[in-house]
Design an enzyme around this catalytic site. Structure first.
Site, PDB file in Angstrom:
ATOM      1  N   ASP A 196       1.001  -1.211  -0.046  1.00 31.59           N
ATOM      2  CA  ASP A 196      -0.064   0.107   0.235  1.00 31.59           C
ATOM      3  C   ASP A 196       0.781   1.188  -0.144  1.00 31.59           C
ATOM      4  OD1 ASP A 196       1.049   0.152   2.764  1.00 31.59           O
ATOM      5  OD2 ASP A 196      -1.071  -0.006   3.445  1.00 31.59           O
ATOM      6  N   ASP A 233      -8.128  -6.946   0.396  1.00 38.03           N
ATOM      7  CA  ASP A 233      -7.185  -7.070   1.408  1.00 38.03           C
ATOM      8  C   ASP A 233      -7.923  -6.858   2.813  1.00 38.03           C
ATOM      9  OD1 ASP A 233      -6.944  -4.025   0.991  1.00 38.03           O
ATOM     10  OD2 ASP A 233      -5.761  -4.555   3.077  1.00 38.03           O
ATOM     11  N   CYS A 274     -12.915 -29.045   6.167  1.00 34.11           N
ATOM     12  CA  CYS A 274     -12.072 -27.782   5.669  1.00 34.11           C
ATOM     13  C   CYS A 274     -10.712 -28.485   5.891  1.00 34.11           C
ATOM     14  CB  CYS A 274     -11.888 -26.846   6.780  1.00 34.11           C
ATOM     15  SG  CYS A 274     -10.676 -25.572   7.030  1.00 34.11           S
ATOM     16  N   CYS A 325      -7.513 -27.197   6.034  1.00 30.77           N
ATOM     17  CA  CYS A 325      -6.468 -26.516   6.599  1.00 30.77           C
ATOM     18  C   CYS A 325      -5.768 -27.225   7.744  1.00 30.77           C
ATOM     19  CB  CYS A 325      -7.212 -25.015   7.387  1.00 30.77           C
ATOM     20  SG  CYS A 325      -7.661 -25.200   9.001  1.00 30.77           S
ATOM     21  N   CYS A 371      -7.902 -28.070  10.870  1.00 31.86           N
ATOM     22  CA  CYS A 371      -8.947 -28.923  10.844  1.00 31.86           C
ATOM     23  C   CYS A 371      -8.637 -30.501  10.474  1.00 31.86           C
ATOM     24  CB  CYS A 371     -10.189 -28.258   9.818  1.00 31.86           C
ATOM     25  SG  CYS A 371     -10.785 -26.642  10.502  1.00 31.86           S
ATOM     26  N   HIS A 386      -6.707 -21.299   9.674  1.00 38.36           N
ATOM     27  CA  HIS A 386      -8.304 -21.675   9.502  1.00 38.36           C
ATOM     28  C   HIS A 386      -8.998 -20.418   8.943  1.00 38.36           C
ATOM     29  CE1 HIS A 386     -12.089 -23.465   9.468  1.00 38.36           C
ATOM     30  NE2 HIS A 386     -12.475 -22.228   9.997  1.00 38.36           N
TER      31      HIS A 386
HETATM   32 ZN   LIG Z   1      -9.940 -25.265   9.259  1.00 38.01          ZN
END
Ligand SMILES: [Zn+2]
Length: 396
Positions: free
Chosen positions: A103, A277, A320, A322, A325, A351
């Protein structure tokens, strides 16, 4: 059909045009920059100090991030843009080999309140770190970003709160236009894109005038600034409904700065935005708020600081992919938060970013399939009614 936008630093091709029936302005595209190609619509996690808090670059890739944002103001103050340049530039310094946007520093500098003075030439401000006095001008903010070496630099602007009085917005918007021309004139690196920022607050005339002015300059992309602040979602939608139609035949990517709640992202994509963002997904993760699919207030987020989760063997979200998870239970994460274990912040951040970036994948697939307008309500339900204020519930 719009021909792809091509400049020495940037190629942007709209790969799915909005339907001609006007049911949505949502579109998909491919944005090619010095360090790779980004599919749009896309969300950029924020690495304020050249790191997304609590994550390694590998964690970040695991969430699906293809481009990140780093803050010019923070890196200028610490460790210093010249030091980063000596160490090989921002990509080498933080070992991130995909695209980065910096930025302009305008938002942080102007947000310092009593710690800064704006004049026609630039902004004088006090460091929030040590009180030392510094000055940013369009030329200096551009030079700092060239030293950092991100794929995309942003023109120095003077943002104001959306709800500011009209004369204040008009004055800041006119100055932002003069600074946009100066930023472009100062920009030398041909391997770095430069995006310009549309201001204009919530006033339709000022917003339209700013959109026309900034779109008239040879930037590589158009940022829509001065939103994702203290406006209501309806006011934000109205401002986008003024700005985006004026860019309908413009081949460049459109980036709405600072918006990050899943429900808000969905609505802004619908109105024709390509890039986003926000610190929000990571910030709320560190507070123990985990985002999961669902349109009930209690279904859209889990507060892992709640005692009830200490005995819950389920993953935070069943489907999920991730790091959290895949391997750990709600009970374990709830324990880590109560024990203030640092791993809690890493897992929770993985997550929420995975959730946000996965929503963008689903949105892109839906646009490409031509079913986005019909799937809006299912996507809204998946996004949950999570507003920027997090505690506040948006009206449906
Ligand atoms: Zn997750």
């Amino acid at each position: 059909m719009i021909a792809p936008f091509v400049s020495p630093s940037t190629r942007y091709e709209v790969t799915t045009q909005p339907p001609s029936d006007g049911s949505t302005r949502a579109r998909t595209g491919l944005l090619t920059l010095a360090h790779g190609t980004v599919e749009t619509p896309q969300f950029m996690p924020v690495g304020t100090n050249a790191a997304v808090k609590a994550l390694s670059p590998d964690d970040l890739k695991d969430t699906g991030a293809s481009i990140i944002l780093a803050n010019t103001y923070h890196l200028y103050l610490r460790p210093g843009h010249e030091r980063i340049a000596r160490l090989g530039g921002l990509h080498a310094f933080m070992d991130w080999d995909r695209p980065i946007l910096t930025d302009s520093g305008g938002f942080q500098v102007v947000s310092l309140g009593d710690l800064r003075v704006v004049d026609e030439d630039g902004v004088t401000f006090r460091s929030h770190l040590d009180g030392s006095i510094h000055r940013f001008t369009p030329e200096h903010a551009t030079a700092v970003q060239e030293a950092l070496g991100a794929d995309i630099a942003v023109a120095f602007d003077q943002p104001v709160y959306p709800s500011s009085p009209r004369d204040i917005v008009a004055d800041a918007t006119a100055r932002t236009h003069r600074w946009a021309e100066r930023s472009l004139a100062a920009h030398r690196r041909t391997d770095q894109a430069m995006f310009g920022i549309v201001q204009g607050g919530l006033d339709p005339e000022l917003r339209a005038e700013s959109t026309r002015f900034v779109a008239g300059l040879p930037f590589d992309g158009i940022c829509i600034g001065g939103l994702a602040g203290d406006e209501t979602p309806a006011q934000r939608d109205a401002a986008l409904d003024v700005a985006v139609p004026l860019l309908a035949d413009d081949p460049r990517p459109r980036y709405l700065m600072g918006l990050g709640s899943p429900a808000d992202l969905l609505e802004a994509v619908h109105r024709g935005i390509d890039l986003f963002d926000s610190v929000l997904p990571a910030r709320v993760a560190r507070n123990g708020q985990l985002w999961v699919p669902g349109d009930r207030a209690e279904g859209a987020r889990l507060n892992l600081r709640n005692r009830a989760f200490l005995d819950d063997p389920q993953p935070v979200q069943e489907d999920c992919p991730c790091l959290l998870c895949r391997r750990f239970s709600r009970a374990y994460l709830a324990h880590l938060f109560r024990a203030k274990e640092l791993l809690a912040y890493r897992l929770a951040t993985c997550h929420n970013l995975t959730f946000t970036l996965d929503l963008m994948v689903r949105i892109r697939a839906s646009i490409q399939a031509g079913t986005f307008p019909a799937e809006m309500s299912a996507l809204r339900s998946r996004a949950g009614r999570i507003s920027g204020g997090e505690a506040a519930e948006q009206s449906a």
